[in-house]
Design an enzyme around this catalytic site. Structure first.
Site, PDB file in Angstrom:
ATOM      1  N   LYS A 166      56.043-111.148  32.822  1.00  0.00           N
ATOM      2  CA  LYS A 166      55.624-110.808  34.181  1.00  0.00           C
ATOM      3  C   LYS A 166      56.077-109.396  34.543  1.00  0.00           C
ATOM      4  O   LYS A 166      55.274-108.575  35.008  1.00  0.00           O
ATOM      5  CB  LYS A 166      56.205-111.801  35.189  1.00  0.00           C
ATOM      6  CG  LYS A 166      55.701-111.579  36.619  1.00  0.00           C
ATOM      7  CD  LYS A 166      56.524-112.328  37.644  1.00  0.00           C
ATOM      8  CE  LYS A 166      57.774-111.545  37.988  1.00  0.00           C
ATOM      9  NZ  LYS A 166      58.505-112.109  39.157  1.00  0.00           N
ATOM     10  N   ASP A 184      53.089-114.443  39.025  1.00  0.00           N
ATOM     11  CA  ASP A 184      54.271-114.820  39.795  1.00  0.00           C
ATOM     12  C   ASP A 184      53.985-116.135  40.519  1.00  0.00           C
ATOM     13  O   ASP A 184      52.969-116.791  40.254  1.00  0.00           O
ATOM     14  CB  ASP A 184      54.674-113.706  40.768  1.00  0.00           C
ATOM     15  CG  ASP A 184      53.673-113.517  41.911  1.00  0.00           C
ATOM     16  OD1 ASP A 184      52.601-114.171  41.898  1.00  0.00           O
ATOM     17  OD2 ASP A 184      53.968-112.731  42.825  1.00  0.00           O
TER      18      ASP A 184
END
Length: 299
Positions: A166, A184
């Site tokens: 991420k 997320d």
């Protein structure tokens, strides 16, 4: 799911008309009933892909100014800010990083930091001891392995302490222009609500969504979804009655469907409040966030 009034969600759709001011979009003020015919069979993959791509197009109209909500001036600052953003808000990170980068402007400076001193600077972001270890570790790696420069590949970035896929995709997409999906909590929640995937594991979510959209769309798609999740489609109480894509959402009715009540749930510029960046892009229609320690009402 059924809306609060007990009517089936398919007969309680609301299509929201959004206003666009300059380059930004304001929250909807009116909603009109929009019914979707009841499907006799489950949605096909082709229909889902078409609906997903239409959602992306409509979100692009609502959030033409979508952007990363972390303040940064170079890849190193974005990398550090993204590591700090775990388990806290981008606003809290943005209020903390000015002092951090004034004290430790380069990887070399941060690698040589006294842990206790670094911890005190980043303390407002929470989990400051673990984050300080990651920052010193990744800065040391940048200094020793990459000549003080942030690498521009996923393979290299994920070898740095505290950096996962991420974080790497955030840096690649926004500092290097390399397309990537930022999975997320907001991204995962919305793509599951929209029935694009039923996966929970971030890497599996990333793979399934990547198969729906062309690579060129990945970075901006991430920004639009995260913007929408923070402003409208909240975790506990989504503002369904003020949602500009309610007519495309199979989960309509999980949140407040009354337009006036839903409008009160809108956040940031959609609700008339400051955003998360102290230094937002020029085309951002909202107000800059207040610096850390600003007295209430003094922004």
């Amino acid at each position: 799911m059924k809306p609060a009034d007990g009517q089936p969600a398919s007969k309680a759709k609301s299509e929201v008309k959004t206003k666009t001011a300059s380059k930004g979009a304001e929250p909807a003020t009116e909603a009109t009933s929009a019914k979707r015919p009841k499907s006799a069979k489950p949605e096909s993959r082709l229909a889902m892909v078409r609906r997903a791509r239409r959602i992306n197009r409509e979100l692009a109209d609502v959030y033409p100014y979508a952007h990363p909500e972390l303040d940064f001036r170079d890849p190193f600052e974005l990398l550090v800010a993204t590591v700090l953003s775990a388990q806290t808000t981008d606003l809290r990170v943005n209020q903390t990083t000015p002092a951090l980068f004034a004290k430790y402007p380069t990887p070399e400076d941060m690698a040589a930091a006294v842990p206790e001193e670094l911890e005190q600077v980043i303390r407002p972001t929470g989990f400051f001891r673990a984050k300080a270890r990651s920052l010193i570790g990744l800065s040391t790696a940048l200094r020793d392995r990459y000549d003080g420069e942030v690498p521009g590949t996923l393979k290299d970035l994920v070898t740095l302490p505290g950096v996962g896929r991420k974080t790497a995709n955030v840096v690649l997409g926004n500092a290097f222009g390399v397309p990537g999906l930022t999975v997320d909590t907001h991204f995962g929640r919305l793509v599951r609500r929209w029935k694009w995937t039923d996966q929970e594991d971030p890497e599996k979510v990333e793979a399934e969504i990547a198969a729906i959209f062309p690579k060129s769309e990945w970075t901006m798609l991430s920004h639009r979804i995260i913007f929408h999740g923070r402003r409208v489609c909240h975790s506990r109480k989504p503002a369904c009655g003020a949602c500009p894509i309610a007519h495309l959402c199979p989960s309509y009715g999980e949140g407040e469907t009354d337009p006036e009540k839903a409008k009160k749930l809108l956040k940031y510029e959609m609700g008339g409040y400051p955003g998360q960046r102290l230094s937002p892009p020029p085309d951002y229609p909202g107000k800059p966030a207040p610096p850390l320690g600003t007295p209430a009402g003094a922004e």
